[in-house]
Write a protein that holds these residues in place. Sequence first.
Motif, short mmCIF file in Angstrom:
data_model
loop_
_atom_site.label_atom_id
_atom_site.label_comp_id
_atom_site.label_asym_id
_atom_site.label_seq_id
_atom_site.Cartn_x
_atom_site.Cartn_y
_atom_site.Cartn_z
N ILE A 70 -1.05 -3.72 -12.39
CA ILE A 70 -0.47 -3.48 -11.47
C ILE A 70 0.42 -2.69 -10.34
O ILE A 70 0.41 -1.79 -10.48
CB ILE A 70 1.61 -3.70 -12.59
N PHE A 71 0.22 -3.48 -9.26
CA PHE A 71 -0.29 -2.56 -8.05
C PHE A 71 1.72 -2.48 -7.34
O PHE A 71 2.31 -3.47 -7.11
CB PHE A 71 -0.36 -3.03 -7.10
N SER A 72 2.29 -1.27 -7.43
CA SER A 72 3.27 -1.28 -6.28
C SER A 72 3.61 -1.64 -5.44
O SER A 72 2.93 -0.64 -4.56
CB SER A 72 3.55 0.34 -6.52
N SER A 73 3.16 -2.99 -4.78
CA SER A 73 3.64 -2.69 -2.94
C SER A 73 5.00 -3.40 -2.40
O SER A 73 5.41 -2.87 -3.14
CB SER A 73 2.95 -4.89 -3.33
N SER A 74 4.67 -3.94 -1.59
CA SER A 74 6.41 -3.92 -0.80
C SER A 74 6.97 -4.73 -0.01
O SER A 74 5.90 -5.45 0.66
CB SER A 74 5.93 -2.44 0.07
N ALA A 75 8.08 -5.28 0.65
CA ALA A 75 8.33 -6.39 0.67
C ALA A 75 8.03 -6.10 2.79
O ALA A 75 8.35 -6.96 2.82
CB ALA A 75 9.91 -7.23 -0.18
N SER A 76 7.79 -4.71 2.93
CA SER A 76 7.79 -4.68 4.32
C SER A 76 6.84 -4.69 4.78
O SER A 76 6.48 -5.09 6.11
CB SER A 76 7.98 -2.99 4.20
N ILE A 77 5.79 -5.55 4.29
CA ILE A 77 4.98 -6.83 4.51
C ILE A 77 5.44 -7.61 5.57
O ILE A 77 3.34 -8.69 6.05
CB ILE A 77 3.84 -6.35 3.75
N TYR A 78 6.41 -8.63 5.22
CA TYR A 78 6.57 -9.50 4.82
C TYR A 78 7.20 -9.33 6.58
O TYR A 78 7.35 -8.92 7.52
CB TYR A 78 8.07 -10.55 4.35
N ARG A 79 6.50 -11.15 7.09
CA ARG A 79 6.97 -11.48 8.23
C ARG A 79 8.44 -12.11 8.36
O ARG A 79 8.59 -13.30 7.62
CB ARG A 79 6.46 -11.62 9.27
N ALA A 80 9.85 -11.82 8.46
CA ALA A 80 11.06 -12.75 8.06
C ALA A 80 11.33 -13.54 8.84
O ALA A 80 11.09 -13.97 9.95
CB ALA A 80 12.63 -11.50 7.67
N GLY A 81 11.92 -14.82 8.22
CA GLY A 81 12.19 -16.11 9.06
C GLY A 81 13.92 -15.65 9.68
O GLY A 81 14.32 -14.46 10.24
N ASP B 89 -4.30 -0.10 -22.26
CA ASP B 89 -4.41 -1.49 -22.10
C ASP B 89 -4.50 -1.87 -20.93
O ASP B 89 -4.63 -2.87 -19.94
CB ASP B 89 -3.22 -1.89 -23.05
N ALA B 90 -3.80 -1.33 -19.30
CA ALA B 90 -3.09 -1.63 -18.20
C ALA B 90 -3.08 -0.28 -17.78
O ALA B 90 -3.30 0.96 -18.17
CB ALA B 90 -2.12 -2.62 -17.97
N VAL B 91 -3.15 -0.57 -16.75
CA VAL B 91 -2.70 0.58 -15.42
C VAL B 91 -1.94 0.34 -14.08
O VAL B 91 -1.45 -0.86 -14.16
CB VAL B 91 -3.58 0.34 -14.26
N VAL B 92 -0.22 0.58 -14.22
CA VAL B 92 0.21 0.18 -13.26
C VAL B 92 0.65 2.03 -12.26
O VAL B 92 0.54 2.41 -12.13
CB VAL B 92 2.40 0.77 -14.26
N HIS B 93 0.35 0.80 -10.40
CA HIS B 93 -0.38 2.23 -10.24
C HIS B 93 0.83 2.11 -8.58
O HIS B 93 1.22 1.18 -7.67
CB HIS B 93 -1.44 1.01 -9.07
N CYS B 94 1.41 3.17 -8.48
CA CYS B 94 2.67 3.20 -7.63
C CYS B 94 2.42 4.72 -7.14
O CYS B 94 3.24 4.47 -6.00
CB CYS B 94 3.69 4.07 -8.55
N ALA B 95 1.25 5.74 -6.76
CA ALA B 95 0.77 6.51 -6.67
C ALA B 95 0.78 6.40 -4.52
O ALA B 95 0.38 5.22 -4.44
CB ALA B 95 -0.31 7.66 -7.04
#
Length: 325
Positions: free
Chosen positions: A113-124, A68-74
């Motif tokens: 669903i894609f396993s992304s990362s908060a490392s992509i943000y520019r923090a305030g 039914d769906a994919v969780v993409h963690c690779a």
Amino acid sequence: MRVLVTGGAGYIGSTVASACLDAGIEPVVLDSLVTGRREFAEGRVFYEGDISDGPLIDKIFGENPDIDAVVHCAALIVVPDSVADPIGYYRANVTKSLEFVDHLLRNGCTRMIFSSSASIYRAGDDHTVDEQSPLDPQSPYARTKAVCEGMFADIAAGHPIKILSLRYFNPIGADPEMRTGLQLRRPSHALGKMIEAYEDGVPFQITGTDYPTRDGSGIRDYVHVWDLAAAHVAALRRFDALEAGVINLGTGAGTTVRELAEAFNRVVDRPIELVEAPPRPGDVAGAYTRSDLARRLLDWRPRHSIEDGIRHSLEWARIRESRLA
């Protein structure tokens, strides 16, 4: 429900697969075993291979037409390694993900669903971010995640597929039932290095002490991996109703590396010594989420404390060698 989990024999993917099983969702695991462990796929439908292998993806969907769906963690995930080998990281994380989505479209898969990362943000200045914060990835690894998100958004705009990016903050801990955990003997993140220092009886190095945080060490949002896995189950259950394309998964609390070490020393019987060291290549001050979008859309909130994550990590470290052949 049946779900394909790429990277499903890795740390996070295997934990997601366990949470799916516990929730009555059948995981189908795909993993190349470059960093994943065959032991983590035992008792599960498992295919060994690469996400860019079109005939293999066709075979998986041919043999499991009810996915039914994919969780993409690779993905490859080690920041210093990405600095040393950016070509390898872009190939593994971006090029192969592009090929993978093409294979999904060919097989009529419309949910990912894609396993992304908060490392992509520019923090305030206060080190907090939400889903609308500007992006400013500071390492090749982080940039591969940002590139993938943009690429997936373009694909979803022009093709019949919906893609939700879950931006992880800093996973710690292990499956509380100890089915899986960090497969690496010497992980590179802060808690892994603390456990290594504890086991070896050597000081723990705080890498970077001049960041603009309350104590000079990096700040992170440490979220238990089992809570992360529960968020994936919630996202799968609510997927079709979700309007957001991005959701942060964090505790909403910032913890510095020094504070993590203090929590570690409260848990262990023998405190580790702390010493200061320069930052590693690609390291940044860090950030934590101020968003409650996951709570509102997924009815999800973290249930485990930092101390729980430390205890479960230590418990897994004690049994890891007996679990991994």
